[in-house]
Design a protein around this motif. Sequence first.
Motif, PDB file in Angstrom:
ATOM      1  N   LEU A 293       0.771  -1.187   0.179  1.00  0.00           N
ATOM      2  CA  LEU A 293      -0.051   0.145   0.030  1.00  0.00           C
ATOM      3  C   LEU A 293       0.746   1.194   0.000  1.00  0.00           C
ATOM      4  CD1 LEU A 293      -2.765  -1.183   2.497  1.00  0.00           C
ATOM      5  CD2 LEU A 293      -2.592  -1.380  -0.073  1.00  0.00           C
ATOM      6  N   GLU A 294       1.993   1.263  -0.591  1.00  0.00           N
ATOM      7  CA  GLU A 294       2.749   2.569  -0.608  1.00  0.00           C
ATOM      8  C   GLU A 294       3.954   2.238  -1.778  1.00  0.00           C
ATOM      9  OE1 GLU A 294       4.342   3.588   3.323  1.00  0.00           O
ATOM     10  OE2 GLU A 294       6.025   2.175   3.244  1.00  0.00           O
ATOM     11  N   PHE A 295       4.530   3.289  -2.276  1.00  0.00           N
ATOM     12  CA  PHE A 295       5.497   3.162  -3.252  1.00  0.00           C
ATOM     13  C   PHE A 295       6.271   4.486  -3.664  1.00  0.00           C
ATOM     14  CE2 PHE A 295       1.707   4.020  -5.535  1.00  0.00           C
ATOM     15  CZ  PHE A 295       2.379   5.098  -6.513  1.00  0.00           C
ATOM     16  N   LEU A 296       7.518   4.293  -3.900  1.00  0.00           N
ATOM     17  CA  LEU A 296       8.316   5.594  -4.267  1.00  0.00           C
ATOM     18  C   LEU A 296       8.932   5.259  -5.753  1.00  0.00           C
ATOM     19  CD1 LEU A 296       9.736   8.339  -3.670  1.00  0.00           C
ATOM     20  CD2 LEU A 296      11.665   6.742  -2.766  1.00  0.00           C
ATOM     21  N   GLN A 297       8.522   6.333  -6.439  1.00  0.00           N
ATOM     22  CA  GLN A 297       9.061   6.395  -7.914  1.00  0.00           C
ATOM     23  C   GLN A 297       9.806   7.442  -8.057  1.00  0.00           C
ATOM     24  OE1 GLN A 297       5.303   6.437 -10.021  1.00  0.00           O
ATOM     25  NE2 GLN A 297       5.099   4.198 -10.454  1.00  0.00           N
ATOM     26  N   ILE A 298      10.843   7.320  -9.117  1.00  0.00           N
ATOM     27  CA  ILE A 298      11.801   8.559  -9.368  1.00  0.00           C
ATOM     28  C   ILE A 298      11.975   8.450 -10.946  1.00  0.00           C
ATOM     29  CG2 ILE A 298      12.859   7.843  -7.163  1.00  0.00           C
ATOM     30  CD1 ILE A 298      15.459   7.399  -9.221  1.00  0.00           C
ATOM     31  N   ARG A 299      12.132   9.581 -11.527  1.00  0.00           N
ATOM     32  CA  ARG A 299      12.406   9.834 -12.893  1.00  0.00           C
ATOM     33  C   ARG A 299      13.636  10.755 -13.014  1.00  0.00           C
ATOM     34  NH1 ARG A 299       8.384  12.106 -17.743  1.00  0.00           N
ATOM     35  NH2 ARG A 299       9.456  10.809 -19.373  1.00  0.00           N
ATOM     36  N   PRO A 300      14.879  10.073 -13.396  1.00  0.00           N
ATOM     37  CA  PRO A 300      15.978  11.042 -13.721  1.00  0.00           C
ATOM     38  C   PRO A 300      16.006  11.680 -14.888  1.00  0.00           C
ATOM     39  CG  PRO A 300      16.379   8.552 -13.415  1.00  0.00           C
ATOM     40  CD  PRO A 300      15.122   8.904 -13.792  1.00  0.00           C
ATOM     41  N   PHE A 301      16.613  13.190 -14.923  1.00  0.00           N
ATOM     42  CA  PHE A 301      16.602  13.809 -15.854  1.00  0.00           C
ATOM     43  C   PHE A 301      17.995  14.740 -16.120  1.00  0.00           C
ATOM     44  CE2 PHE A 301      15.306  16.348 -12.190  1.00  0.00           C
ATOM     45  CZ  PHE A 301      16.229  17.706 -12.361  1.00  0.00           C
ATOM     46  N   TYR A 302      18.054  15.475 -17.149  1.00  0.00           N
ATOM     47  CA  TYR A 302      18.913  16.443 -17.305  1.00  0.00           C
ATOM     48  C   TYR A 302      18.514  17.657 -17.948  1.00  0.00           C
ATOM     49  CZ  TYR A 302      22.875  19.123 -19.333  1.00  0.00           C
ATOM     50  OH  TYR A 302      23.561  20.151 -19.818  1.00  0.00           O
ATOM     51  N   SER A 303      18.411  18.967 -17.319  1.00  0.00           N
ATOM     52  CA  SER A 303      17.859  20.104 -17.731  1.00  0.00           C
ATOM     53  C   SER A 303      19.227  21.070 -18.201  1.00  0.00           C
ATOM     54  CB  SER A 303      17.187  20.697 -16.801  1.00  0.00           C
ATOM     55  OG  SER A 303      17.047  22.025 -16.952  1.00  0.00           O
ATOM     56  N   MET A 304      19.042  21.642 -19.470  1.00  0.00           N
ATOM     57  CA  MET A 304      20.151  22.602 -19.894  1.00  0.00           C
ATOM     58  C   MET A 304      20.107  23.748 -19.110  1.00  0.00           C
ATOM     59  SD  MET A 304      19.604  22.346 -24.104  1.00  0.00           S
ATOM     60  CE  MET A 304      21.004  23.354 -24.232  1.00  0.00           C
ATOM     61  N   LYS A 305      19.174  23.959 -17.999  1.00  0.00           N
ATOM     62  CA  LYS A 305      19.075  25.054 -17.246  1.00  0.00           C
ATOM     63  C   LYS A 305      19.671  24.505 -15.668  1.00  0.00           C
ATOM     64  CE  LYS A 305      16.251  28.486 -19.404  1.00  0.00           C
ATOM     65  NZ  LYS A 305      17.196  29.507 -19.371  1.00  0.00           N
ATOM     66  N   SER A 306      19.042  23.674 -15.412  1.00  0.00           N
ATOM     67  CA  SER A 306      19.102  23.315 -13.982  1.00  0.00           C
ATOM     68  C   SER A 306      20.174  21.840 -13.834  1.00  0.00           C
ATOM     69  CB  SER A 306      17.924  22.554 -13.457  1.00  0.00           C
ATOM     70  OG  SER A 306      16.884  23.520 -13.581  1.00  0.00           O
ATOM     71  N   GLY A 307      20.596  21.294 -14.694  1.00  0.00           N
ATOM     72  CA  GLY A 307      21.918  19.980 -14.730  1.00  0.00           C
ATOM     73  C   GLY A 307      21.110  18.868 -14.482  1.00  0.00           C
ATOM     74  N   TYR A 308      21.673  18.041 -13.625  1.00  0.00           N
ATOM     75  CA  TYR A 308      21.373  16.617 -13.545  1.00  0.00           C
ATOM     76  C   TYR A 308      20.475  16.564 -12.200  1.00  0.00           C
ATOM     77  CZ  TYR A 308      25.041  15.600 -16.992  1.00  0.00           C
ATOM     78  OH  TYR A 308      25.654  15.643 -17.975  1.00  0.00           O
ATOM     79  N   GLY A 309      19.646  15.403 -12.205  1.00  0.00           N
ATOM     80  CA  GLY A 309      18.716  15.184 -10.766  1.00  0.00           C
ATOM     81  C   GLY A 309      17.694  14.137 -11.098  1.00  0.00           C
TER      82      GLY A 309
ATOM     83  N   ASP B 294      28.279  12.466  -9.736  1.00  0.00           N
ATOM     84  CA  ASP B 294      27.374  11.669  -9.108  1.00  0.00           C
ATOM     85  C   ASP B 294      26.378  10.870  -9.969  1.00  0.00           C
ATOM     86  OD1 ASP B 294      28.406  11.953  -6.544  1.00  0.00           O
ATOM     87  OD2 ASP B 294      26.995  13.453  -6.009  1.00  0.00           O
ATOM     88  N   PHE B 295      25.912  11.690 -11.142  1.00  0.00           N
ATOM     89  CA  PHE B 295      25.063  11.128 -12.227  1.00  0.00           C
ATOM     90  C   PHE B 295      25.662  10.126 -12.885  1.00  0.00           C
ATOM     91  CE2 PHE B 295      22.013  11.259 -15.543  1.00  0.00           C
ATOM     92  CZ  PHE B 295      20.829  11.352 -15.090  1.00  0.00           C
ATOM     93  N   LEU B 296      27.023  10.511 -13.209  1.00  0.00           N
ATOM     94  CA  LEU B 296      27.662   9.490 -14.243  1.00  0.00           C
ATOM     95  C   LEU B 296      27.967   8.245 -13.247  1.00  0.00           C
ATOM     96  CD1 LEU B 296      30.285  11.769 -15.903  1.00  0.00           C
ATOM     97  CD2 LEU B 296      28.113  10.989 -16.975  1.00  0.00           C
ATOM     98  N   ALA B 297      28.117   8.244 -12.212  1.00  0.00           N
ATOM     99  CA  ALA B 297      28.480   7.123 -11.204  1.00  0.00           C
ATOM    100  C   ALA B 297      27.021   6.274 -11.218  1.00  0.00           C
ATOM    101  CB  ALA B 297      29.007   7.570  -9.919  1.00  0.00           C
ATOM    102  N   ALA B 298      26.083   7.052 -11.215  1.00  0.00           N
ATOM    103  CA  ALA B 298      24.459   6.635 -11.215  1.00  0.00           C
ATOM    104  C   ALA B 298      24.488   5.756 -12.455  1.00  0.00           C
ATOM    105  CB  ALA B 298      23.492   7.379 -10.849  1.00  0.00           C
ATOM    106  N   ALA B 299      25.002   6.110 -13.524  1.00  0.00           N
ATOM    107  CA  ALA B 299      24.792   5.675 -15.015  1.00  0.00           C
ATOM    108  C   ALA B 299      25.254   4.279 -15.045  1.00  0.00           C
ATOM    109  CB  ALA B 299      24.895   6.634 -15.990  1.00  0.00           C
ATOM    110  N   GLN B 300      26.409   4.248 -14.121  1.00  0.00           N
ATOM    111  CA  GLN B 300      27.155   3.110 -14.055  1.00  0.00           C
ATOM    112  C   GLN B 300      26.893   1.999 -13.168  1.00  0.00           C
ATOM    113  OE1 GLN B 300      29.867   2.240 -16.229  1.00  0.00           O
ATOM    114  NE2 GLN B 300      29.385   4.155 -17.367  1.00  0.00           N
ATOM    115  N   ASN B 301      26.524   2.380 -11.807  1.00  0.00           N
ATOM    116  CA  ASN B 301      26.117   1.497 -10.937  1.00  0.00           C
ATOM    117  C   ASN B 301      24.958   1.635 -10.135  1.00  0.00           C
ATOM    118  OD1 ASN B 301      29.198   0.899 -10.717  1.00  0.00           O
ATOM    119  ND2 ASN B 301      29.588   2.902  -9.747  1.00  0.00           N
TER     120      ASN B 301
END
Length: 214
Positions: free
Chosen positions: A64-80, A134-141
């Motif tokens: 009855l609960e969950f956490l979802q995420i969606r990675p992104f790259y913004s040309m203004k805000s960067g990675y997250g 950190d984002f590049l490391a996340a894309a690897q591991n």
Amino acid sequence: MPRKAADCYLYIAWEIDLVRRIFVLPALTIALCSCITQSAIVKDVHVGDQIAYGPVVTAYYAVLEFLQIRPFYSMKSGYGFETRFASYGKASFIEAWSFGKQLDYSKGVSQKGICFQAPCMIEETGLVLLSEADFLAAAQNGFAFALVGKLRRINGKASAQAFGAVLKLKKQLTPAASAIQVIEPPPKPYPDLALELDAKSGELRPREQVLTLD
């Protein structure tokens, strides 16, 4: 209340709760599947931004609960990555951490989900910004983290593929036209004709005519 009546009441209450769970769990599963979106590039013409989004992935799941995420790259805000937590209890997240490092977390909105009978699920959104390293490391591991709230703490983990999808789309982003500066030499006042001032008439004439009149 007599003992038998009390036992009967507790049994009926348990049955009602069991039925509610039986019907809610399939609905929750359908909601999870319907919310998963594919990678995409989104252009915001108003602020002049382009965002490469990875797929929505489930970073944490329980009954009855969950956490979802969606990675992104913004040309203004960067990675997250964006966060969306849904549960019957409120968490009020205020911080995000990963292996002792506090992340740049911004709280989003908190609202009740669509439901026909109380209690209703509460959805809380947020935004985590990451450094490029950190984002590049996340894309690897992959990426493991914790959302810490005033009322609860949730540990989440996302696969490397979701972050890698963002890096692939990032290559397709094009810089805004306003960011491209073309340096050109200043135009000549008369690029096609060599003009001189005629001393007699005071007019500008082609140089050949001025020489002929003299």
